[in-house]
Scaffold this motif. Structure first.
Motif, short mmCIF file in Angstrom:
data_model
loop_
_atom_site.label_atom_id
_atom_site.label_comp_id
_atom_site.label_asym_id
_atom_site.label_seq_id
_atom_site.Cartn_x
_atom_site.Cartn_y
_atom_site.Cartn_z
N PRO A 200 0.82 -1.23 0.00
CA PRO A 200 0.00 0.00 0.00
C PRO A 200 0.85 1.27 0.00
N TYR A 201 2.10 1.10 0.09
CA TYR A 201 3.00 2.26 0.10
C TYR A 201 3.90 2.22 -1.12
N VAL A 202 4.51 3.35 -1.40
CA VAL A 202 5.40 3.47 -2.55
C VAL A 202 6.66 4.23 -2.13
N GLY A 203 7.80 3.78 -2.62
CA GLY A 203 9.07 4.41 -2.26
C GLY A 203 9.17 5.86 -2.74
N ILE A 204 9.75 6.68 -1.87
CA ILE A 204 9.86 8.11 -2.22
C ILE A 204 10.72 8.30 -3.46
N PHE A 205 11.84 7.58 -3.52
CA PHE A 205 12.71 7.72 -4.69
C PHE A 205 12.07 7.15 -5.94
N HIS A 206 11.21 6.14 -5.76
CA HIS A 206 10.49 5.60 -6.92
C HIS A 206 9.55 6.66 -7.50
N VAL A 207 8.89 7.42 -6.60
CA VAL A 207 8.01 8.50 -7.06
C VAL A 207 8.83 9.56 -7.79
N ARG A 208 9.97 9.91 -7.19
CA ARG A 208 10.84 10.92 -7.84
C ARG A 208 11.26 10.47 -9.23
N ASP A 209 11.68 9.20 -9.33
CA ASP A 209 12.16 8.71 -10.62
C ASP A 209 11.05 8.65 -11.66
N SER A 210 9.82 8.46 -11.19
CA SER A 210 8.71 8.40 -12.14
C SER A 210 8.25 9.79 -12.60
N LEU A 211 8.55 10.81 -11.79
CA LEU A 211 8.10 12.17 -12.11
C LEU A 211 9.18 13.02 -12.79
N ILE A 212 10.44 12.77 -12.48
CA ILE A 212 11.52 13.61 -13.00
C ILE A 212 12.45 12.74 -13.83
N LYS A 219 18.80 19.57 -11.88
CA LYS A 219 18.18 20.89 -11.96
C LYS A 219 16.98 20.99 -11.04
N MET A 220 16.23 19.88 -10.89
CA MET A 220 15.00 19.90 -10.10
C MET A 220 15.22 19.46 -8.66
N LYS A 221 16.46 19.31 -8.26
CA LYS A 221 16.75 18.79 -6.91
C LYS A 221 16.14 19.66 -5.82
N ARG A 222 16.34 20.96 -5.92
CA ARG A 222 15.82 21.87 -4.88
C ARG A 222 14.30 21.88 -4.86
N VAL A 223 13.69 21.87 -6.04
CA VAL A 223 12.22 21.84 -6.11
C VAL A 223 11.69 20.57 -5.47
N TRP A 224 12.34 19.44 -5.77
CA TRP A 224 11.91 18.16 -5.19
C TRP A 224 12.04 18.17 -3.67
N GLU A 225 13.19 18.65 -3.15
CA GLU A 225 13.41 18.66 -1.70
C GLU A 225 12.39 19.56 -1.00
N ARG A 226 12.08 20.69 -1.61
CA ARG A 226 11.08 21.58 -1.00
C ARG A 226 9.69 20.94 -1.01
N ALA A 227 9.38 20.21 -2.09
CA ALA A 227 8.08 19.53 -2.17
C ALA A 227 7.99 18.45 -1.09
N VAL A 228 9.06 17.68 -0.88
CA VAL A 228 9.08 16.64 0.16
C VAL A 228 8.88 17.26 1.54
N ASP A 229 9.58 18.37 1.82
CA ASP A 229 9.44 19.04 3.12
C ASP A 229 8.02 19.60 3.28
N PHE A 230 7.46 20.13 2.21
CA PHE A 230 6.10 20.67 2.28
C PHE A 230 5.09 19.58 2.61
N LEU A 231 5.23 18.40 1.97
CA LEU A 231 4.31 17.29 2.25
C LEU A 231 4.44 16.82 3.69
N ALA A 232 5.68 16.77 4.20
CA ALA A 232 5.89 16.31 5.57
C ALA A 232 5.27 17.26 6.59
N SER A 233 5.20 18.53 6.25
CA SER A 233 4.71 19.53 7.21
C SER A 233 3.24 19.88 7.02
N ASN A 234 2.71 19.70 5.81
CA ASN A 234 1.38 20.26 5.52
C ASN A 234 0.37 19.27 4.96
N GLU A 235 0.77 18.05 4.63
CA GLU A 235 -0.15 17.09 4.02
C GLU A 235 -0.42 15.92 4.97
#
Length: 266
Positions: A200-212, A219-235
Motif C-alpha cells: 500500500p505504500y510506494v518508495g519516495i525515490f520511486h516516485v521521484r524517478d517516475s516524475l523527474i 536541476k530539479m533537486k531543490r524543487v523536489w526537496e522543497r516539495a518533500v518538506d512541504f508534504l511532511a509539514s502540511n499534508e
C-alpha cells in the motif's frame, strides 16, 4: 607706514635679543611674524607647484627643514635662531597657522623643534589655471563615480528582480510537484486496493524517478526537496514511513485516506 623687513631687523639694537623691555619684545615678535609669513608663502607655493604638475620635480610637498631654513634666512636676512623661534611659535600656538611640522615618522606628532624633519603647507597656493583643471578633473571624477554608483544600483535592482522571479517560479514549480506526488501516491493506493500493487505504500525515490527524468534531476533537486518538506509539514493524507524493501531500508509514502472517503469528497 610699514617698513621693509630687512630695515626692521637693522633697526633692532645689537643686544635686543637679550633684553626684555617692551620695545625689544615687540620687535622680536615682528621679526618672528615676518619669518613665519615668508615660511608660509614659500611652503604654500612649493605645495601648489607639487599639486600642479610638479615642475621642480619635488619628491614631496613636505619640504626638508634645512631647505626651508636656507630659503627663509636668505630671503629675510634673519638668523637661523629666528627660524627656530618661528618653529617654536608654531609648536606652542593653539591656532592653525597653515604649516604642518612633521618628523621622520610622518604618523607621529612632533613635540620638539629638534624632531622636525620637514615642513608642509596646509593651504597649497595654486594658480587659476591649475585650480580650474583640478576643478574639472574633480567634477569628471565625481560624475564618473555617480554613474558607477547608478550602474551598480541598477545592476543590484536587476539581480533582485531576477532572484524574485526565480523564487516565484521555484515556488510555483514546488506546488506543481506536490500535486503530482499526491496524485501518484493516491493512485498507487487505489491500485493496491484493487490488488494491482503488492504494497500500500510506494518508495519516495520511486516516485521521484517516475516524475523527474534523469537529465532533469540535478536541476530539479531543490524543487523536489522543497516539495518533500512541504508534504511532511502540511499534508496529513500522506504519511512518511520506513520499510525494508528487497532487503534494504527505504523511506516510503503511504496514502492514509481510504478511497471511499476520497471519492465522497469529489
Amino acid at each position: 607706514l610699514t617698513l621693509p623687513f630687512s630695515l626692521v631687523v637693522n633697526l633692532l639694537p645689537v643686544d635686543c635679543d637679550k633684553r626684555t623691555d617692551d620695545f625689544c619684545q615687540a620687535k622680536q615678535k615682528d621679526v618672528v611674524m615676518n619669518v613665519l609669513h615668508e615660511l608660509y608663502n614659500y611652503l604654500s607655493v612649493q605645495a601648489g607647484n607639487f599639486e600642479c604638475g610638479n615642475p621642480e620635480n619635488l619628491k614631496s610637498k613636505c619640504i626638508w627643514v634645512s631647505e626651508a631654513k636656507d630659503h627663509v634666512v636668505n630671503i629675510t636676512g634673519s638668523s637661523p635662531q629666528k627660524f627656530e623661534a618661528a618653529l617654536h611659535w608654531i609648536l606652542n600656538s593653539n591656532k592653525d597657522l597653515g604649516i604642518w611640522l612633521k618628523g621622520k615618522d610622518l604618523s607621529e606628532q612632533v613635540t620638539k623643534v629638534e624632531e622636525v624633519f620637514c615642513l608642509e603647507s596646509a593651504h597649497p597656493q595654486m594658480g587659476l589655471g591649475c585650480r580650474f583643471r583640478r576643478a574639472v578633473v574633480t567634477a569628471i571624477m565625481n560624475l564618473f563615480l555617480f554613474f558607477c554608483c547608478l550602474i551598480t544600483l541598477w545592476g543590484i535592482l536587476l539581480f533582485l528582480k531576477y532572484r524574485w522571479r526565480k523564487m516565484e517560479e521555484e515556488e510555483q514549480a514546488m506546488y506543481e510537484m506536490v500535486k503530482k506526488i499526491i496524485a501518484v501516491v493516491q493512485d498507487h493506493y487505489k491500485e493496491w486496493e484493487r490488488n494491482l500493487e503488492r504494497y500500500p505504500y510506494v518508495g519516495i525515490f520511486h516516485v521521484r524517478d517516475s516524475l523527474i527524468p534523469p537529465q532533469s534531476r540535478k536541476k530539479m533537486k531543490r524543487v523536489w526537496e522543497r516539495a518533500v518538506d512541504f508534504l511532511a509539514s502540511n499534508e496529513s493524507r500522506i504519511q512518511t514511513e520506513s520499510h525494508r524493501v528487497a532487503g534494504e531500508d527505504m523511506l516510503v509514502w503511504r496514502w492514509t485516506q481510504p478511497s471511499y472517503v476520497s471519492d465522497s469528497e469529489h
